[in-house]
Structures are given as structure tokens and as C-alpha cells.
Motif scaffolding. Structure first.
Motif, PDB file in Angstrom:
ATOM      1  N   VAL A  83       0.841  -1.200   0.000  1.00 37.69           N
ATOM      2  CA  VAL A  83       0.000   0.000   0.000  1.00 37.69           C
ATOM      3  C   VAL A  83       0.874   1.248   0.000  1.00 37.69           C
ATOM      4  O   VAL A  83       0.571   2.235  -0.674  1.00 37.69           O
ATOM      5  CB  VAL A  83      -0.946  -0.004   1.203  1.00 37.69           C
ATOM      6  CG1 VAL A  83      -1.668   1.311   1.329  1.00 37.69           C
ATOM      7  CG2 VAL A  83      -1.957  -1.099   1.058  1.00 37.69           C
ATOM      8  N   PHE A  84       1.997   1.203   0.747  1.00 40.41           N
ATOM      9  CA  PHE A  84       2.881   2.365   0.783  1.00 40.41           C
ATOM     10  C   PHE A  84       3.448   2.652  -0.604  1.00 40.41           C
ATOM     11  O   PHE A  84       3.497   3.811  -1.044  1.00 40.41           O
ATOM     12  CB  PHE A  84       4.008   2.116   1.791  1.00 40.41           C
ATOM     13  CG  PHE A  84       4.901   3.298   1.995  1.00 40.41           C
ATOM     14  CD1 PHE A  84       4.386   4.474   2.511  1.00 40.41           C
ATOM     15  CD2 PHE A  84       6.233   3.245   1.656  1.00 40.41           C
ATOM     16  CE1 PHE A  84       5.194   5.570   2.689  1.00 40.41           C
ATOM     17  CE2 PHE A  84       7.049   4.346   1.839  1.00 40.41           C
ATOM     18  CZ  PHE A  84       6.526   5.499   2.354  1.00 40.41           C
ATOM     19  N   LEU A  85       3.842   1.591  -1.327  1.00 43.40           N
ATOM     20  CA  LEU A  85       4.365   1.794  -2.685  1.00 43.40           C
ATOM     21  C   LEU A  85       3.290   2.398  -3.586  1.00 43.40           C
ATOM     22  O   LEU A  85       3.550   3.309  -4.377  1.00 43.40           O
ATOM     23  CB  LEU A  85       4.843   0.461  -3.263  1.00 43.40           C
ATOM     24  CG  LEU A  85       6.087  -0.130  -2.618  1.00 43.40           C
ATOM     25  CD1 LEU A  85       6.381  -1.496  -3.177  1.00 43.40           C
ATOM     26  CD2 LEU A  85       7.257   0.782  -2.852  1.00 43.40           C
ATOM     27  N   ILE A  86       2.038   1.898  -3.447  1.00 44.21           N
ATOM     28  CA  ILE A  86       0.953   2.433  -4.269  1.00 44.21           C
ATOM     29  C   ILE A  86       0.710   3.904  -3.946  1.00 44.21           C
ATOM     30  O   ILE A  86       0.501   4.722  -4.841  1.00 44.21           O
ATOM     31  CB  ILE A  86      -0.324   1.598  -4.056  1.00 44.21           C
ATOM     32  CG1 ILE A  86      -0.117   0.191  -4.612  1.00 44.21           C
ATOM     33  CG2 ILE A  86      -1.509   2.232  -4.731  1.00 44.21           C
ATOM     34  CD1 ILE A  86      -1.248  -0.728  -4.313  1.00 44.21           C
ATOM     35  N   ALA A 336       4.508  -2.879 -12.578  1.00 38.34           N
ATOM     36  CA  ALA A 336       3.900  -2.849 -13.911  1.00 38.34           C
ATOM     37  C   ALA A 336       2.761  -1.837 -13.960  1.00 38.34           C
ATOM     38  O   ALA A 336       2.682  -1.012 -14.881  1.00 38.34           O
ATOM     39  CB  ALA A 336       3.394  -4.240 -14.280  1.00 38.34           C
ATOM     40  N   PHE A 337       1.881  -1.882 -12.953  1.00 46.05           N
ATOM     41  CA  PHE A 337       0.775  -0.928 -12.928  1.00 46.05           C
ATOM     42  C   PHE A 337       1.293   0.500 -12.772  1.00 46.05           C
ATOM     43  O   PHE A 337       0.709   1.438 -13.318  1.00 46.05           O
ATOM     44  CB  PHE A 337      -0.187  -1.252 -11.785  1.00 46.05           C
ATOM     45  CG  PHE A 337      -1.415  -1.976 -12.210  1.00 46.05           C
ATOM     46  CD1 PHE A 337      -2.377  -1.335 -12.969  1.00 46.05           C
ATOM     47  CD2 PHE A 337      -1.617  -3.297 -11.874  1.00 46.05           C
ATOM     48  CE1 PHE A 337      -3.512  -1.996 -13.367  1.00 46.05           C
ATOM     49  CE2 PHE A 337      -2.747  -3.964 -12.275  1.00 46.05           C
ATOM     50  CZ  PHE A 337      -3.703  -3.315 -13.017  1.00 46.05           C
ATOM     51  N   GLY A 338       2.405   0.663 -12.018  1.00 43.34           N
ATOM     52  CA  GLY A 338       2.956   1.996 -11.822  1.00 43.34           C
ATOM     53  C   GLY A 338       3.385   2.616 -13.133  1.00 43.34           C
ATOM     54  O   GLY A 338       3.121   3.801 -13.376  1.00 43.34           O
ATOM     55  N   VAL A 339       4.042   1.820 -14.005  1.00 47.61           N
ATOM     56  CA  VAL A 339       4.458   2.354 -15.302  1.00 47.61           C
ATOM     57  C   VAL A 339       3.236   2.777 -16.101  1.00 47.61           C
ATOM     58  O   VAL A 339       3.188   3.884 -16.675  1.00 47.61           O
ATOM     59  CB  VAL A 339       5.282   1.297 -16.065  1.00 47.61           C
ATOM     60  CG1 VAL A 339       5.585   1.785 -17.453  1.00 47.61           C
ATOM     61  CG2 VAL A 339       6.550   1.000 -15.324  1.00 47.61           C
ATOM     62  N   VAL A 340       2.207   1.904 -16.132  1.00 42.65           N
ATOM     63  CA  VAL A 340       0.983   2.238 -16.869  1.00 42.65           C
ATOM     64  C   VAL A 340       0.366   3.517 -16.311  1.00 42.65           C
ATOM     65  O   VAL A 340      -0.072   4.396 -17.056  1.00 42.65           O
ATOM     66  CB  VAL A 340      -0.016   1.073 -16.786  1.00 42.65           C
ATOM     67  CG1 VAL A 340      -1.307   1.435 -17.472  1.00 42.65           C
ATOM     68  CG2 VAL A 340       0.568  -0.157 -17.405  1.00 42.65           C
ATOM     69  N   HIS A 341       0.382   3.630 -14.967  1.00 41.82           N
ATOM     70  CA  HIS A 341      -0.219   4.794 -14.310  1.00 41.82           C
ATOM     71  C   HIS A 341       0.503   6.074 -14.686  1.00 41.82           C
ATOM     72  O   HIS A 341      -0.131   7.068 -15.071  1.00 41.82           O
ATOM     73  CB  HIS A 341      -0.171   4.568 -12.800  1.00 41.82           C
ATOM     74  CG  HIS A 341      -0.498   5.776 -12.001  1.00 41.82           C
ATOM     75  ND1 HIS A 341      -1.752   6.317 -11.971  1.00 41.82           N
ATOM     76  CD2 HIS A 341       0.272   6.562 -11.227  1.00 41.82           C
ATOM     77  CE1 HIS A 341      -1.742   7.380 -11.191  1.00 41.82           C
ATOM     78  NE2 HIS A 341      -0.531   7.546 -10.730  1.00 41.82           N
ATOM     79  N   VAL A 342       1.842   6.047 -14.619  1.00 44.67           N
ATOM     80  CA  VAL A 342       2.608   7.261 -14.907  1.00 44.67           C
ATOM     81  C   VAL A 342       2.373   7.699 -16.347  1.00 44.67           C
ATOM     82  O   VAL A 342       2.106   8.877 -16.627  1.00 44.67           O
ATOM     83  CB  VAL A 342       4.108   6.998 -14.642  1.00 44.67           C
ATOM     84  CG1 VAL A 342       4.932   8.154 -15.110  1.00 44.67           C
ATOM     85  CG2 VAL A 342       4.336   6.755 -13.186  1.00 44.67           C
ATOM     86  N   ASN A 441       9.398  12.649  -7.828  1.00 52.18           N
ATOM     87  CA  ASN A 441      10.348  11.907  -6.997  1.00 52.18           C
ATOM     88  C   ASN A 441       9.695  10.754  -6.263  1.00 52.18           C
ATOM     89  O   ASN A 441      10.319   9.725  -6.045  1.00 52.18           O
ATOM     90  CB  ASN A 441      11.001  12.851  -5.990  1.00 52.18           C
ATOM     91  CG  ASN A 441      11.932  13.805  -6.683  1.00 52.18           C
ATOM     92  OD1 ASN A 441      12.438  13.491  -7.762  1.00 52.18           O
ATOM     93  ND2 ASN A 441      12.149  14.962  -6.100  1.00 52.18           N
ATOM     94  N   TYR A 442       8.407  10.921  -5.873  1.00 58.45           N
ATOM     95  CA  TYR A 442       7.749   9.865  -5.113  1.00 58.45           C
ATOM     96  C   TYR A 442       7.643   8.594  -5.940  1.00 58.45           C
ATOM     97  O   TYR A 442       7.974   7.503  -5.479  1.00 58.45           O
ATOM     98  CB  TYR A 442       6.356  10.324  -4.682  1.00 58.45           C
ATOM     99  CG  TYR A 442       6.358  11.431  -3.673  1.00 58.45           C
ATOM    100  CD1 TYR A 442       6.750  11.198  -2.368  1.00 58.45           C
ATOM    101  CD2 TYR A 442       5.973  12.704  -4.029  1.00 58.45           C
ATOM    102  CE1 TYR A 442       6.753  12.210  -1.438  1.00 58.45           C
ATOM    103  CE2 TYR A 442       5.973  13.726  -3.107  1.00 58.45           C
ATOM    104  CZ  TYR A 442       6.363  13.469  -1.815  1.00 58.45           C
ATOM    105  OH  TYR A 442       6.377  14.476  -0.894  1.00 58.45           O
ATOM    106  N   SER A 443       7.162   8.730  -7.202  1.00 62.90           N
ATOM    107  CA  SER A 443       6.999   7.496  -7.978  1.00 62.90           C
ATOM    108  C   SER A 443       8.354   6.921  -8.347  1.00 62.90           C
ATOM    109  O   SER A 443       8.496   5.709  -8.478  1.00 62.90           O
ATOM    110  CB  SER A 443       6.125   7.725  -9.205  1.00 62.90           C
ATOM    111  OG  SER A 443       6.318   8.963  -9.745  1.00 62.90           O
TER     112      SER A 443
END
Lengths: 474, 105
Positions: A83-86, A336-342, A441-443
């Protein structure tokens, strides 16, 4: 009961405290200071994540309806890390989309309430606590699914999710009432010893399985997954596919391995069929997706099928294989979802074809995408390979060789579609490639943590040894 | 416990109620009608818990407490669903599931 025994539920108490602090902060902060709520929530939750790794002794509270032991405690800590990473990834989305509407505090409160529900669900010692935790984890997430309320797709995803989630929880409740009728109690320990009317109890077990299978998105109950993941904000799709699914898998595991272990012969056949269906359907539908979020949704359905391989084993090897797999799965899917999100936030593009030529413009981001997808596919140097290997080993320990063969065939299919976005990013050229952009910076911090996790967890065996040391819960 | 009514009859009633709810949920296309079918199912379970508690294990009140929680949570769920349906209506002026659908395979 004294204060010491109440500290057994330290995780839940701290989380409740954070929610209350945020509620008060939302009221007393002046409108122009509202942006500091993000830092406040991130700081508090980071602190909570660190504290949650400190050990808690084994024990139970409230007449056995709340139970804690090392494995469930560390699994909560793993979920908190996820959750912290999300949250780290979602900061730029909150700043851009939610701050203008002044919704940032609500986002954090609802997300933490859902995590609180998952914690209670995993620690439950009877069906009442289990059901309350399940509902507490589902309802805030339904509200969060509709958070981009100016967007028709987000609302439609919310309607689909709320209807099907209520249906599945109603079916689960009917199953619980049948089990209550046969055992005369809702305590897991009593149910375990009382097996008077096997047939009625098996029908109840099947209904409970339907309710949990909906949350894991196993195949006959997976229809909501792709639509909700596509319509919901990407942060919430990430949470649904990783955290909520992981907790539901854990609960299914403890229910089957501990409470209903006497019916192993019966539920083994259900698991066998569902595992094959889930892997095949998830993989075949993932092949034909163009939208990255739908693609990841079907890939996460297929991954749930692989987890069921280890459910068949019903031994300590199965427990540690499942927990280790979930740990790796959280890291790879969040990346993987993070890349899609960004990318979707900066450019609005979500299709695989839009990723053509990504390596030339954004080399680091495409490297993250590649490692995450390699880990999901299970290619050796990355951690995902070892996670899948232990799942196979758990199934092989009970001699399900045909099932392992089918699973390996499915991994071969999945290699094809996991490599599609990688091919688009690295080998294809495009004039309309996504331009270079700097993510905040966060992501970046979130990506660095997931990459270190994926590379270290695969090469360093200490984590697996620690999990196998605490996973003697049967 | 009700005089002259056996547990079998009560459980038959709730099972019928439950499956009427499932039938309604699967065949209706109006979101409000689907919500009503959900309510039927949840109410069947609330009756189930009370009846089983009263007939089979009257010493411990687990089932009755459970049904209280079921009623409260059903209300919360309905409120949330109605809020979302209302928002959908504001966006599309329609609450028929077949006509508002955009996300498809």
C-alpha cells in the motif's frame, strides 16, 4: 484483559489512529494548507509500515474472534509495504486530479479503512469478524473506484463493482448460514471439529468459495475484473489486483487448510477444475487485449490460477509457496501498474501500440516495465521465476503432475503476451512515440524500491527461509 | 421458537426467498430492481441466522448478533449503491444496465 493483551492488535489500532488523525486534520486545516495532507498521510503511513515489521507474539482476543500469529502479522506488514508503494505512485495523481476538488483526505481515509478491513479479515477467528472485515475492505474501495466521477467509465466500473460485490457477499453469507446450521457455531475452531452433516456443509463451503473467489477473480466469477480495472483510477486498479487479491488468497488458504481441512478430498476437485479454467481463460483473453489495464487485469486473473496450484497441496510447503509468491507478485504488479499509471497520467495513452519506441524516449521507465513483466512471466534472473518454481514444487509434493504440465503450457502462452509490451517498447519504432517526461520523486522512489525488491528477493534466499520458518501454522 | 412451525419450513422459505432474489438479480435490467433483489437475498440470510440460532443452539446468541450486523451492513451497502446509481443517472439520464454500458470486451 489488560493493555498488554490489547497491544496484540497493534496494527489495527495504529491504522485506526491514523484514520482519526486524518479526519481531524481534514477539518481543522485551512483550505490553502490542504496540500500538506498528502505529506502528513504519507509520513504517518510510512511510520506505520516500519512499525508493522516489529514482531508481535502469538495470541487471541475477544473470545477467540481475533487471532494473531507471526505469519499473519508479517503478511500484514507485506500488504502495508504494498500500500505504501501504491501511495508513493499516486501522489502526482492526487495533486493533479483530487486537490482541485479537495478530496485528497477522503482518498487516504478510504484507502486506509479498506486496509484495516483486510487486516481484520485475515486475523478473523470466526465468521462474524471475517464478514465484517470483508465488507469493511470492499465498501471503501467501491467508493474509491468511482472517484474520477466526471468520467463515465469510472462510474460504470463502480456500478458493476457494487452490484457484483453485493451479490457475491450475499452468496457467501448464505454459505456461512448453512455452515452455522451444521456446526452450531461460527467459531472456526468449533467448525473444524464439528462435521455432522457433510453434504450441507459442503454446499456451504462451495458458496463461501464463490464469495472469496469473486474477490480473487477466479474464472467463473471474473467478469467484473477487466471492466472495473479499466474504468477505475489506475491507483485503485493497482490496489484491487495486488492488495485485496493477496489478502483474499491468504484467507482462502487459512479457511481451506485449517478450518475445512477435513473436506480436502471434495475441495481438491473444485480447486483442480478452477485452477485449469482460471489459467486457460485468463491467458487466452489476455492475448487479445489492446488496453494495458485490461491486459494486466487478465494477466492477474491468470496469476490467480497459478496460485491455486499450491492450494491443492494442503501442507507447509504450500503455505510458504503461496506467501512467497504473493510477496513477489505484489512487487512485480505494483511496478507494472505503476508504469501504466505514470504514462496514462502524463499522456493519457493506455494502449500497447502507444508504447512503440518508448525505450528511445524513456529508457529507465521501459527497463522498469521490462523487469516487472519478466518477473510476472517467470524468467529466471528475476524473482518471479523462483515464486512460480515453489508453486510447482508444492503441487508436485502431492503428485499433480498433469496439472503442472497444463500450468507449464500456460506459462508458455503467457510468455508471448508478456513480451508484447516489451517488444513494443524496445524493438518497434514510431513517429508518435510518447515524448520524454520526468516522473515525480515519489513514484521514482517507488520504482527503485520495487526494482531492488524484485532483484534482491530472487537472489537472496534469506527471505524465503524466514517465511518458511514462520509458516508452520497447520 | 414458533409453535407448530418446524425449522425445515422456515429454511425452505428462506431458500426460496434467496433464489427468487438470485433470479431477480440475473433477469432484471433496471438497477433499482436489481438492488431490491439483493435486499431479498440478504433478508433471507438474516432470517436464516435467527431461525437456526433459535431452533438448534438457543444457549448462545451468535446467530442473532450476526443478523443484527447483517441488517446494518445491508443498509450501508444499499446507501452506497444508491449514491453511485444516482450519479450514473445524472451523467446518462438512464439506469438500465443494457443501455449505459460502455466498457466491453
Amino acid at each position: 484483559m489488560n493493555l498488554d493483551s490489547l497491544l496484540l492488535m497493534r496494527d489495527e489500532l495504529l491504522l485506526t489512529l491514523i484514520i482519526l488523525v486524518l479526519l481531524v486534520a481534514e477539518i481543522i486545516m485551512s483550505p490553502k494548507n490542504k496540500k500538506y495532507i498528502i505529506q502528513l498521510a504519507l509520513g504517518l503511513f510510512g511510520l506505520y509500515t516500519i512499525i508493522s515489521f516489529m514482531p508481535i507474539p502469538k495470541g487471541s482476543l475477544f473470545g477467540g474472534s481475533y487471532q494473531t500469529y507471526p505469519l499473519v502479522h508479517y503478511f500484514k506488514a507485506i500488504l502495508a509495504t504494498g500500500v505504501f508503494l501504491i501511495l508513493l505512485q499516486s501522489v502526482d495523481w492526487i495533486k493533479e486530479k483530487l486537490l482541485p476538488y479537495d478530496f485528497s483526505a477522503e482518498f487516504f481515509i478510504l484507502l486506509f479503512a479498506s486496509l484495516l478491513g483486510l487486516n481484520f479479515m485475515m486475523s478473523a477467528g470466526d465468521f462474524l469478524m471475517f464478514y465484517l472485515g470483508l465488507e469493511l475492505s470492499t465498501m471503501p474501495i467501491i467508493a474509491l473506484t468511482t472517484f474520477e466521477f466526471w468520467n463515465h467509465r469510472s462510474i460504470e466500473a463502480g456500478v458493476k463493482y457494487v452490484m457484483l460485490a453485493s451479490l457475491s457477499s450475499a452468496i457467501l453469507l448464505f454459505g456461512v448460514s448453512l455452515v452455522y446450521a451444521t456446526a452450531g457455531s461460527i467459531n472456526f475452531d468449533v467448525i473444524k471439529g464439528a462435521l455432522h452433516l457433510p453434504l450441507l456443509e459442503i454446499i456451504g463451503l462451495i458458496m463461501i468459495f464463490i464469495g472469496i473467489g469473486f474477490k480473487i477473480s477466479l474464472v467463473p466469477f471474473h467478469f467484473w475484473a477487466a471492466d472495473v480495472y479499466e474504468g477505475a483510477p489506475t491507483v485503485i486498479s493497482n490496489y484491487l489486483s495486488v492488495i485485496s487479491k493477496g489478502a483474499a488468497v491468504y484467507v482462502l488458504m487459512t479457511l481451506l487448510f485449517i478450518t475445512f481441512t477435513a473436506f480436502q478430498k471434495e475441495w481438491n476437485w473444485i480447486m483442480y477444475g478452477t485452477a485449469i479454467l482460471t489459467m486457460v481463460v485468463g491467458n487466452l483473453f489476455a492475448l487479445r487485449q489492446q488496453n494495458m489495464k485490461r491486459f494486466l487485469a487478465f494477466s492477474s486473473i491468470a496469476q490467480a490460477g497459478f496460485i491455486l496450484l499450491a492450494m491443492l497441496s494442503n501442507n507447509a510447503l504450500g503455505v510458504k509457496a503461496i506467501v512467497y509468491f504473493l510477496l513477489i507478485y505484489i512487487f512485480s504488479n505494483v511496478a507494472a501498474f505503476g508504469v501504466v499509471h505514470v504514462i496514462s497520467l502524463k499522456t493519457g495513452k493506455e494502449n500497447i501500440d502507444d508504447y512503440n519506441g518508448l525505450y528511445i524516449t524513456n529508457p529507465k521507465l521501459s527497463l522498469v516495465l521490462m523487469i516487472a513483466l519478466f518477473s510476472l512471466a517467470g524468467i529466471p534472473p528475476v524473482a518471479g521465476f523462483f515464486a512460480k518454481f515453489f508453486l510447482y514444487a508444492a503441487a508436485a509434493s502431492k503428485g499433480y503432475y498433469v496439472l503442472i504440465f497444463i500450468a507449464v503450457l500456460n506459462v508458455t502462452i503467457s510468455l508471448y503476451y508478456y513480451l508484447l509490451p516489451v517488444r513494443a517498447a524496445f524493438l518497434r519504432r514510431s513517429d508518435k512515440a510518447i515524448p520524454y517526461f520526468k516522473s515525480d520523486n515519489y513514484s521514482r522512489l517507488a520504482f527503485i524500491i520495487t526494482m531492488i525488491g524484485l532483484l534482491v528477493l530472487g537472489l537472496y534466499s534469506g527471505v524465503f527461509e524466514f517465511i518458511s520458518h514462520i509458516s508452520n501454522i497447520l | 421458537m414458533i409453535e407448530g412451525v418446524s425449522l425445515f419450513e422456515i429454511l425452505s422459505l428462506t431458500t426460496v426467498l434467496f433464489f427468487v432474489g438470485i433470479y431477480g438479480f440475473l433477469t432484471r435490467t433496471n438497477l433499482i430492481a436489481m438492488l431490491m433483489s439483493l435486499e431479498l437475498m440478504v433478508n433471507a440470510e438474516a432470517i436464516n441466522f435467527v431461525a437456526i440460532n433459535k431452533y438448534l443452539s438457543p444457549a448462545v446468541l451468535q446467530g442473532q448478533i450476526f443478523s443484527l450486523f447483517i441488517i446494518a451492513l445491508a443498509a450501508a451497502e444499499t446507501a452506497l449503491a444508491l449514491a453511485i446509481i444516482l450519479h450514473l443517472y445524472r451523467l446518462t439520464e438512464n439506469i438500465d444496465v443494457k443501455e449505459v454500458e460502455e466498457l466491453k470486451y
